[in-house]
Design a protein around this motif. Structure first.
Motif, PDB file in Angstrom:
ATOM      1  N   UNK A   9      56.337  42.902  34.266  1.00 22.74           N
ATOM      2  CA  UNK A   9      57.359  43.151  35.463  1.00 22.74           C
ATOM      3  C   UNK A   9      56.940  42.801  37.066  1.00 22.74           C
ATOM      4  N   UNK A  10      55.803  42.653  37.176  1.00 24.81           N
ATOM      5  CA  UNK A  10      55.099  42.421  38.520  1.00 24.81           C
ATOM      6  C   UNK A  10      55.022  41.055  38.610  1.00 24.81           C
ATOM      7  N   UNK A  11      55.846  40.528  39.763  1.00 26.52           N
ATOM      8  CA  UNK A  11      55.925  38.971  39.724  1.00 26.52           C
ATOM      9  C   UNK A  11      55.030  38.577  41.098  1.00 26.52           C
ATOM     10  N   UNK A  12      54.455  39.240  42.063  1.00 28.28           N
ATOM     11  CA  UNK A  12      53.758  38.817  42.866  1.00 28.28           C
ATOM     12  C   UNK A  12      53.186  40.353  43.377  1.00 28.28           C
ATOM     13  N   UNK A  13      51.749  39.939  43.920  1.00 25.88           N
ATOM     14  CA  UNK A  13      50.967  40.908  44.133  1.00 25.88           C
ATOM     15  C   UNK A  13      49.982  40.781  45.641  1.00 25.88           C
ATOM     16  N   UNK A  14      49.776  41.943  46.193  1.00 29.96           N
ATOM     17  CA  UNK A  14      48.954  41.801  47.581  1.00 29.96           C
ATOM     18  C   UNK A  14      47.620  42.729  47.107  1.00 29.96           C
ATOM     19  N   UNK A  15      46.494  42.390  47.094  1.00 30.25           N
ATOM     20  CA  UNK A  15      45.392  43.328  47.096  1.00 30.25           C
ATOM     21  C   UNK A  15      44.370  43.055  48.216  1.00 30.25           C
ATOM     22  N   UNK A  16      43.316  43.947  48.176  1.00 32.20           N
ATOM     23  CA  UNK A  16      42.614  44.002  49.288  1.00 32.20           C
ATOM     24  C   UNK A  16      40.954  44.503  48.825  1.00 32.20           C
ATOM     25  N   UNK A  17      39.791  43.881  49.410  1.00 26.03           N
ATOM     26  CA  UNK A  17      38.863  44.488  49.182  1.00 26.03           C
ATOM     27  C   UNK A  17      38.712  45.716  50.308  1.00 26.03           C
ATOM     28  N   UNK A  18      37.292  46.559  50.264  1.00 25.74           N
ATOM     29  CA  UNK A  18      36.230  46.479  49.643  1.00 25.74           C
ATOM     30  C   UNK A  18      35.926  47.386  48.342  1.00 25.74           C
ATOM     31  N   UNK A  19      35.709  47.090  47.194  1.00 21.04           N
ATOM     32  CA  UNK A  19      35.273  47.419  46.107  1.00 21.04           C
ATOM     33  C   UNK A  19      34.287  46.804  45.451  1.00 21.04           C
ATOM     34  N   UNK A  20      33.674  47.362  44.386  1.00 25.80           N
ATOM     35  CA  UNK A  20      32.547  46.509  43.418  1.00 25.80           C
ATOM     36  C   UNK A  20      33.492  45.744  42.614  1.00 25.80           C
ATOM     37  N   UNK A  21      33.162  44.415  42.475  1.00 18.13           N
ATOM     38  CA  UNK A  21      34.012  43.575  41.724  1.00 18.13           C
ATOM     39  C   UNK A  21      33.193  43.440  40.331  1.00 18.13           C
ATOM     40  N   UNK A  22      33.160  44.378  39.573  1.00 15.30           N
ATOM     41  CA  UNK A  22      32.554  44.482  38.213  1.00 15.30           C
ATOM     42  C   UNK A  22      33.241  43.395  37.117  1.00 15.30           C
ATOM     43  N   UNK A  23      32.563  43.382  36.063  1.00 17.55           N
ATOM     44  CA  UNK A  23      32.914  42.316  35.191  1.00 17.55           C
ATOM     45  C   UNK A  23      34.296  42.655  34.515  1.00 17.55           C
ATOM     46  N   UNK A  24      34.600  43.960  34.250  1.00 17.18           N
ATOM     47  CA  UNK A  24      36.070  44.234  33.809  1.00 17.18           C
ATOM     48  C   UNK A  24      37.053  43.789  34.794  1.00 17.18           C
ATOM     49  N   UNK A  25      36.752  44.081  36.058  1.00 20.86           N
ATOM     50  CA  UNK A  25      37.718  43.667  36.937  1.00 20.86           C
ATOM     51  C   UNK A  25      38.023  42.218  37.256  1.00 20.86           C
ATOM     52  N   UNK A  26      36.952  41.559  37.065  1.00 17.87           N
ATOM     53  CA  UNK A  26      37.104  40.114  37.210  1.00 17.87           C
ATOM     54  C   UNK A  26      37.695  39.265  35.913  1.00 17.87           C
ATOM     55  N   UNK A  27      37.640  40.065  34.762  1.00 21.27           N
ATOM     56  CA  UNK A  27      38.258  39.597  33.391  1.00 21.27           C
ATOM     57  C   UNK A  27      39.741  39.896  33.682  1.00 21.27           C
TER      58      UNK A  27
END
Length: 257
Positions: free
Chosen positions: A168-186
């Protein structure tokens, strides 16, 4: 199936603010006082250690409502705001504080990744249940476009896995900082909707390269990275695409009624 139960209502500067609960989740809904009539719905997440009515989030919510006539919703993450903390929450907060005070970078990262992953696993189904309940409201319904309006750090650590599984989400705004671990990258690799990503260039807690790798992982054909000088909590955003959600939620040029 949970429903929305409103617990308080106020109105200020043409914005209607309604506190609610869905099951055990506490949230707040902002909408035009004149009525929203199934306007786009923007989900907003808060940062770690904060809550759904932190001043920065409220300012963005009010601006989104008054400028574009959208509806905005925020909920407290598990163990935040009006939500009770579990023993895991208390221990993680204590471990993060101790690691930061001792300058133990590797321990801080390990605890941060473990805790943010746990919070996301709990928060994603809560966001989905909240969406289910909100779509039963006549002023929102099932046809209103939905976007994720961001939230630095924890708001993104939850928002990315949510967007990855929520069609249902059709566009998104995100922002750092946090640790970009493998699960997040996947999870990022499964996101194909338009993305705008905000990066504090001088983030003091997180390796910049890991955040850049996360941005690179998004499968979106339409994705933009905006980096400004600044640290985790001291940031002055210049050049932000304020109309990003307007364009992608098909309300370009719309103004509040």
């Amino acid at each position: 199936m949970h429903t929305v139960r409103f617990t308080a209502e106020t109105s200020s500067n043409s914005v209607l603010e309604r506190d609610f609960v869905v099951g055990e989740v506490a949230g707040v809904l902002w909408s035009p006082a004149s009525g929203s009539d199934r306007a786009p719905l923007v989900l907003m997440g808060h940062g770690g250690g904060l809550h759904k009515k932190t001043p920065g989030l409220m300012a963005r919510a009010h601006d989104t409502v008054t400028r574009w006539g959208f509806t905005v919703v925020a909920i407290d993450a598990p163990g935040h705001g009006d939500r009770p903390r579990t023993a895991e929450d208390e221990q993680a907060r204590a471990d993060l504080s101790q690691a930061m005070e001792a300058g133990e970078t590797e321990r801080f990262e390990a605890v941060s990744v473990r805790y943010s992953t746990s919070l996301a696993e709990r928060a994603v189904p809560e966001w989905q249940a909240t969406l289910d309940a909100l779509q039963k409201l006549p002023e929102i319904g099932t046809e209103a476009p939905i976007g994720y309006g961001g939230g630095m750090s924890l708001g993104t650590a939850i928002g990315i896995p949510l967007t990855a599984v929520e069609p249902r989400i059709t566009a998104a705004i995100f922002g750092g900082g946090f640790f970009a671990h493998e699960a997040l990258i996947e999870a990022a690799r499964r996101i194909t909707v338009p993305v705008q990503f905000l990066l504090p260039w001088d983030e003091e807690y997180v390796d910049r390269q890991s955040v850049l790798a996360l941005f690179d992982a998004f499968a979106s054909k339409d994705k933009t990275l905006l980096a400004n000088p600044g640290t985790h909590r001291r940031m002055r955003w210049v050049g932000v695409d304020d109309e990003f959600l307007v364009r992608h939620l098909d309300r370009a040029g719309t103004s509040p009624a």
